[in-house]
Design a protein around this motif. Structure first.
Motif: not given
Length: 153
Positions: A100-116
Motif C-alpha cells: 500500500w503506497p505510503g502505509a509503512m511510512g504513515a504515523g499513528l495519527g494518519d488515516l494512511l496508517f489505520w485505513g490500510p
C-alpha cells in the motif's frame, strides 16, 4: 448436509474471528511500538508478526489453561490449531500493508496508517476463513481445541 455446512461455516467464522483478534492485537501493538520508537520497516514487520503469533496462541491457550489444562498440553494444541491460520493472516495483511503506497511510512495519527491496516485485516480474515474451514472439516485446527475445551469443561 446443508445444516452441516452451516455449522461448519459458523465454526470456521468463529475460529477465524478468534484468530483475527489475536493477530490484530499483536499486529497493532507491534506497529504502534515500532512507529512510536521510529523503528525501521523490517523491525516493524518482524515485531508485528511476532506479537500476532504470541497473542494468537495466547488467546487460544487462555481458556484451555483456565479449564485446568497444563501449559505443556495447551501449548502444542495452540501451535497445531493456530499456526496455519495465523501464518495465512500475517502473510496477507503484511503484504497488503507493504504494497500500500505510503502505509509503512504513515504515523499513528494518519488515516494512511489505520485505513490500510483495517483493510489488510479484512483481507486476512477472508484469506484465513477457508483455511480454518478446511482444518475444522478435517478434525484439525480449532476443532481439536474445542474438543479439548469441551472435554475439560
Amino acid at each position: 448436509m446443508h445444516n452441516q455446512d452451516q455449522t461448519l461455516n459458523r465454526t470456521a467464522i468463529s475460529a477465524t474471528l478468534h484468530c483475527l483478534t489475536g493477530c490484530a492485537l499483536g499486529e497493532v501493538l507491534g506497529l504502534v511500538i515500532a512507529t512510536a520508537f521510529g523503528l525501521g520497516d523490517g523491525v516493524s514487520i518482524a515485531l508485528s508478526i511476532g506479537l500476532a503469533f504470541v497473542f494468537g496462541y495466547g488467546l487460544t491457550m487462555l481458556p484451555l489453561l483456565r479449564s485446568g489444562m497444563g501449559l505443556r498440553a495447551a501449548l502444542p494444541l495452540a501451535f497445531a490449531s493456530d499456526t496455519l491460520s495465523i501464518a495465512t493472516m500475517e502473510l496477507l495483511d503484511t503484504l497488503t500493508i507493504v504494497i500500500w503506497p505510503g502505509a509503512m511510512g504513515a504515523g499513528l495519527g494518519d488515516l494512511l496508517f489505520w485505513g490500510p491496516l483495517a483493510i489488510a485485516l479484512f483481507i486476512a480474515f477472508w484469506a484465513a476463513f477457508p483455511v480454518n474451514r478446511w482444518l475444522i472439516a478435517q478434525g484439525k485446527g480449532h476443532a481439536v481445541v474445542m474438543e479439548h475445551h469441551h472435554h475439560h469443561a
